[in-house]
Enzyme design. Structure first.
Site, PDB file in Angstrom:
ATOM      1  N   HIS A   1     -51.235 -24.268   4.286  1.00  0.00           N
ATOM      2  CA  HIS A   1     -50.210 -24.898   5.136  1.00  0.00           C
ATOM      3  C   HIS A   1     -50.673 -26.393   5.252  1.00  0.00           C
ATOM      4  O   HIS A   1     -49.878 -27.312   5.224  1.00  0.00           O
ATOM      5  CB  HIS A   1     -50.447 -24.364   6.465  1.00  0.00           C
ATOM      6  CG  HIS A   1     -49.831 -23.016   6.806  1.00  0.00           C
ATOM      7  ND1 HIS A   1     -50.640 -21.873   6.943  1.00  0.00           N
ATOM      8  CD2 HIS A   1     -48.699 -22.443   6.620  1.00  0.00           C
ATOM      9  CE1 HIS A   1     -49.644 -20.770   6.996  1.00  0.00           C
ATOM     10  NE2 HIS A   1     -48.709 -21.179   6.910  1.00  0.00           N
TER      11      HIS A   1
ATOM     12  N   ARG B   1     -52.218 -13.411   6.217  1.00  0.00           N
ATOM     13  CA  ARG B   1     -52.391 -12.163   6.496  1.00  0.00           C
ATOM     14  C   ARG B   1     -53.410 -11.770   5.472  1.00  0.00           C
ATOM     15  O   ARG B   1     -53.982 -10.749   5.486  1.00  0.00           O
ATOM     16  CB  ARG B   1     -51.160 -11.080   5.713  1.00  0.00           C
ATOM     17  CG  ARG B   1     -49.961 -11.482   6.588  1.00  0.00           C
ATOM     18  CD  ARG B   1     -48.834 -10.260   6.426  1.00  0.00           C
ATOM     19  NE  ARG B   1     -47.886 -10.089   7.231  1.00  0.00           N
ATOM     20  CZ  ARG B   1     -46.515 -10.793   7.204  1.00  0.00           C
ATOM     21  NH1 ARG B   1     -46.304 -11.397   6.333  1.00  0.00           N
ATOM     22  NH2 ARG B   1     -45.850 -10.538   8.364  1.00  0.00           N
TER      23      ARG B   1
ATOM     24  N   HIS C   1     -53.647 -22.011   7.358  1.00  0.00           N
ATOM     25  CA  HIS C   1     -54.920 -22.209   6.534  1.00  0.00           C
ATOM     26  C   HIS C   1     -54.382 -23.432   5.634  1.00  0.00           C
ATOM     27  O   HIS C   1     -53.484 -24.148   5.719  1.00  0.00           O
ATOM     28  CB  HIS C   1     -54.994 -20.675   5.822  1.00  0.00           C
ATOM     29  CG  HIS C   1     -53.641 -20.337   5.137  1.00  0.00           C
ATOM     30  ND1 HIS C   1     -52.867 -21.105   4.142  1.00  0.00           N
ATOM     31  CD2 HIS C   1     -52.677 -19.470   5.673  1.00  0.00           C
ATOM     32  CE1 HIS C   1     -51.810 -20.518   3.834  1.00  0.00           C
ATOM     33  NE2 HIS C   1     -51.454 -19.465   4.792  1.00  0.00           N
TER      34      HIS C   1
END
Ligand code: PAF
Length: 284
Positions: free
Chosen positions: A34, A187, A31
């Site tokens: 990152h 998550r 995402h």
């Protein structure tokens, strides 16, 4: 951009990779957080250096009742993101490559890993240290970049690198947040719309509580605000020393850098976050 699947391929790539080699270890499902790590790695490597992103959902850091099977796997989109953000190679091994049948060696940091998330997830940091040590040995980077959202992980990896004489720099990167403050995490995609709204109260609770005067008040306020705002009692809220992760007593003076760290489960999704507190010198 090269995609490397085996240790042999990676060793051959590494042997001719221009220095500095900067590693961004990930479990994929990449995402914007990152992307920021890869951008920072690219900036650190310069035009001539080498950026390697590892993508490996590491089985040994998941407990028996955790989300290993359902952990999001989005390899095609991940490779696209790595390439767009200027990675030179992605190391994406199989579990057998990282854990050859018959292996029986693990790396266990035994102090910093015992509290906070380590107390809730026994064996988690042993899995993290083991896989990170393997990545360091395979890729032999000059530096590796980790997000500060996983503050305890970053502190443990730093300690492991120091204690085991890994000759590299461990770089922490500030947490990247959504517009409403929620820390980016692979998550977060588990959250439904209602849970996602409630999740925004979590970082807000930590930032507000961090304004209180002493550790006892800070932890009590964070607990109350998280519970009221997210609808779930936190799994833990602790104010710890930023380096040793030792918990601060309720009336301890805040004279060293500290971290307010917490975990909360919203529905089935476990979120972690933290706020750094600068030392506050006694008033004279
Ligand atoms: O933070 C993560 O994504 C993982 O814990 C890491 C460092 C890649 C090890 O599997």
């Amino acid at each position: 951009m090269r995609t490397l699947g085996t240790m042999a391929e990676t060793a051959a790539f590494q042997a001719t990779a221009p220095s500095p080699v900067i590693l961004v270890p990930t479990m994929g499902a990449l995402h914007a957080g990152h992307a920021a790590l890869i951008d920072a790695a690219r900036a650190r490597a310069g035009r001539n250096g080498t950026v390697i992103v590892s993508i490996f959902v590491n089985p040994t850091q998941f407990g028996p009742n955790e989300d290993l099977a359902k952990y999001p796997r989005t390899m095609e989109a991940d490779l696209e993101m790595c390439s767009t953000h200027g990675a030179d190679a992605v190391f994406a091994p199989t579990a057998d490559e990282m854990y050859p049948p018959g292996d029986s060696t693990f790396v266990d940091e035994t102090k910093l890993s015992r509290g906070l998330c380590g107390a809730q997830r026994p064996g988690h940091f042993r899995g993290v240290c083991t896989v990170v040590a393997k990545l360091f040995n395979i890729i032999r980077p000059d530096a590796a970049i980790f997000g500060e959202k996983d503050y305890q992980q970053l502190a443990i990896v730093r300690r492991m690198a120091r204690d085991l004489f890994f000759n590299l720099e461990i770089i922490g990167h500030p947490t990247v947040r959504e517009a409403d403050g929620l820390a980016m995490s692979s998550r977060n995609r588990y959250l439904d719309a209602d849970e996602r709204k409630r999740a925004a109260a979590f970082p807000a609770a930590l930032s507000t509580a961090a304004q209180e005067n002493d550790p006892g008040q800070i932890m009590a306020k964070a607990t109350a605000l998280i519970t009221n705002g997210t609808g779930s009692a936190p799994q833990y809220v602790e104010l710890v020393d930023a380096e040793t992760l030792a918990p601060l007593a309720p009336l301890a003076a805040l004279e060293r850098p500290a971290v307010l760290a917490a975990a909360v489960k919203i529905g089935e999704t476990r979120l972690i976050d933290n706020v750094r507190l600068a030392p506050r010198h006694a008033k004279v």
